[in-house]
Design a protein around this motif. Structure first.
Motif, mmCIF file in Angstrom:
data_model
loop_
_atom_site.group_PDB
_atom_site.id
_atom_site.type_symbol
_atom_site.label_atom_id
_atom_site.label_comp_id
_atom_site.label_asym_id
_atom_site.label_seq_id
_atom_site.Cartn_x
_atom_site.Cartn_y
_atom_site.Cartn_z
ATOM 1 N N SER A 16 0.743 -0.892 0.288
ATOM 2 C CA SER A 16 0.002 0.310 -0.176
ATOM 3 C C SER A 16 0.742 1.206 0.145
ATOM 4 O O SER A 16 0.670 1.968 -0.459
ATOM 5 C CB SER A 16 -1.151 0.190 1.377
ATOM 6 O OG SER A 16 -0.068 -0.385 2.004
ATOM 7 N N ASN A 84 -8.491 9.953 -10.965
ATOM 8 C CA ASN A 84 -9.174 9.511 -10.150
ATOM 9 C C ASN A 84 -8.918 10.456 -9.028
ATOM 10 O O ASN A 84 -9.804 10.144 -7.780
ATOM 11 C CB ASN A 84 -9.503 8.412 -10.522
ATOM 12 C CG ASN A 84 -9.559 7.077 -10.858
ATOM 13 O OD1 ASN A 84 -10.663 7.006 -12.076
ATOM 14 N ND2 ASN A 84 -8.660 5.978 -10.953
ATOM 15 N N SER A 87 -12.287 15.355 -5.492
ATOM 16 C CA SER A 87 -11.058 16.198 -4.265
ATOM 17 C C SER A 87 -9.918 16.675 -4.026
ATOM 18 O O SER A 87 -9.498 16.097 -4.423
ATOM 19 C CB SER A 87 -12.222 16.322 -3.131
ATOM 20 O OG SER A 87 -11.656 14.887 -2.551
ATOM 21 N N GLU A 89 -8.658 17.307 -1.717
ATOM 22 C CA GLU A 89 -8.299 16.801 -0.137
ATOM 23 C C GLU A 89 -7.363 15.634 -0.423
ATOM 24 O O GLU A 89 -6.297 14.924 0.002
ATOM 25 C CB GLU A 89 -9.189 16.557 0.686
ATOM 26 C CG GLU A 89 -9.744 17.292 1.386
ATOM 27 C CD GLU A 89 -10.682 18.631 0.460
ATOM 28 O OE1 GLU A 89 -12.108 17.312 -0.697
ATOM 29 O OE2 GLU A 89 -10.827 19.572 0.582
ATOM 30 N N GLN A 90 -7.653 15.132 -2.799
ATOM 31 C CA GLN A 90 -6.961 13.545 -2.471
ATOM 32 C C GLN A 90 -5.397 14.243 -3.014
ATOM 33 O O GLN A 90 -4.447 12.804 -3.641
ATOM 34 C CB GLN A 90 -7.569 12.980 -3.347
ATOM 35 C CG GLN A 90 -8.732 12.441 -2.845
ATOM 36 C CD GLN A 90 -10.054 11.602 -4.701
ATOM 37 O OE1 GLN A 90 -10.252 12.332 -4.771
ATOM 38 N NE2 GLN A 90 -9.640 10.393 -4.577
ATOM 39 N N ASN A 116 -2.355 10.644 -6.301
ATOM 40 C CA ASN A 116 -3.318 11.037 -5.728
ATOM 41 C C ASN A 116 -3.484 9.715 -4.105
ATOM 42 O O ASN A 116 -3.162 9.089 -4.248
ATOM 43 C CB ASN A 116 -4.356 10.213 -6.671
ATOM 44 C CG ASN A 116 -6.152 10.297 -5.913
ATOM 45 O OD1 ASN A 116 -6.344 9.471 -4.154
ATOM 46 N ND2 ASN A 116 -6.853 10.412 -7.193
ATOM 47 N N THR A 117 -3.684 10.658 -3.002
ATOM 48 C CA THR A 117 -3.252 10.559 -1.642
ATOM 49 C C THR A 117 -4.359 8.980 -1.612
ATOM 50 O O THR A 117 -3.641 8.227 -1.090
ATOM 51 C CB THR A 117 -3.567 11.275 -0.960
ATOM 52 O OG1 THR A 117 -4.374 11.957 -1.156
ATOM 53 C CG2 THR A 117 -1.697 12.166 -0.933
ATOM 54 N N GLN A 118 -5.406 8.906 -2.191
ATOM 55 C CA GLN A 118 -6.201 7.513 -1.905
ATOM 56 C C GLN A 118 -6.190 6.576 -2.546
ATOM 57 O O GLN A 118 -6.128 5.214 -2.246
ATOM 58 C CB GLN A 118 -7.567 8.050 -1.908
ATOM 59 C CG GLN A 118 -8.201 9.374 -0.394
ATOM 60 C CD GLN A 118 -9.576 9.606 -0.906
ATOM 61 O OE1 GLN A 118 -9.841 9.208 -2.294
ATOM 62 N NE2 GLN A 118 -9.767 10.184 0.134
ATOM 63 N N SER A 119 -6.026 6.404 -4.202
ATOM 64 C CA SER A 119 -5.379 5.818 -4.659
ATOM 65 C C SER A 119 -3.845 5.026 -5.019
ATOM 66 O O SER A 119 -3.665 4.286 -5.940
ATOM 67 C CB SER A 119 -6.449 5.779 -6.636
ATOM 68 O OG SER A 119 -5.736 6.835 -6.940
ATOM 69 N N ARG A 120 -2.978 6.312 -4.777
ATOM 70 C CA ARG A 120 -1.925 6.155 -4.939
ATOM 71 C C ARG A 120 -1.814 6.087 -6.633
ATOM 72 O O ARG A 120 -0.545 5.468 -7.240
ATOM 73 C CB ARG A 120 -1.920 4.573 -4.565
ATOM 74 C CG ARG A 120 -2.101 4.463 -2.809
ATOM 75 C CD ARG A 120 -1.062 5.757 -2.199
ATOM 76 N NE ARG A 120 0.074 5.333 -1.259
ATOM 77 C CZ ARG A 120 0.994 6.391 -0.589
ATOM 78 N NH1 ARG A 120 0.089 7.524 -0.164
ATOM 79 N NH2 ARG A 120 1.862 6.035 -0.177
#
Length: 142
Positions: A16, A84, A87, A89-90, A116-120
């Motif tokens: 991750s 992707n 927002s 924030e990502q 993108n910090t969520q999807s990497r």
């Protein structure tokens, strides 16, 4: 998982922790996966991007907003879709730093890394129609 680094040795990282650049980074199209490493204890806030694919490839990256207070750009809807992003924030923005002659440091404001910090998912985005340089001196004027 283990990631080999010529400069840092063997790194133990979680799957991750991997950031994926679908098109690689400019000049390194075949290196698509990187581990984000935060460097602590330096006078300058720097992080490292270590290639998972090439033990010899490590980028120094910095927050461009800390080094150029007027830096900013609008990410196109095409890039938002590719990464992707739904927002702000990502989004994490970093720039590659180059150190020349031991003293002269520059950052590439023309082609920031957008993550993108969520999807990497990440991309190096070449900005069009902006006054930024690929070798902006740190501490200098644009």
């Amino acid at each position: 998982m283990e990631v080999q680094s010529t400069r840092l040795g063997t790194l133990q990282v979680e799957e991750s922790d991997i950031i994926s650049f679908e098109n690689g980074i400019l000049g390194f199209p075949n290196c698509k996966k990187y581990v984000w490493l935060q460097a602590i204890g330096f006078k300058v806030e720097i992080d490292l991007l270590q290639s998972v694919d090439d033990a010899d490839l490590t980028f120094i990256v910095v927050n461009p907003f800390h080094h150029h207070s007027e830096y900013g750009f609008e990410l196109s809807s095409n890039w938002k879709h590719k990464l992707n992003i739904v927002s702000e924030e990502q989004v994490l923005v970093r720039t590659i730093m180059t150190i020349k002659g031991g003293e002269r440091m520059t950052i590439n404001l023309k082609a920031p890394l957008v993550i993108n910090t969520q999807s990497r998912q990440a991309a190096q985005v070449v900005l069009e129609g902006v006054p930024y340089d690929v070798q902006h001196p740190i501490g200098g004027e644009s």
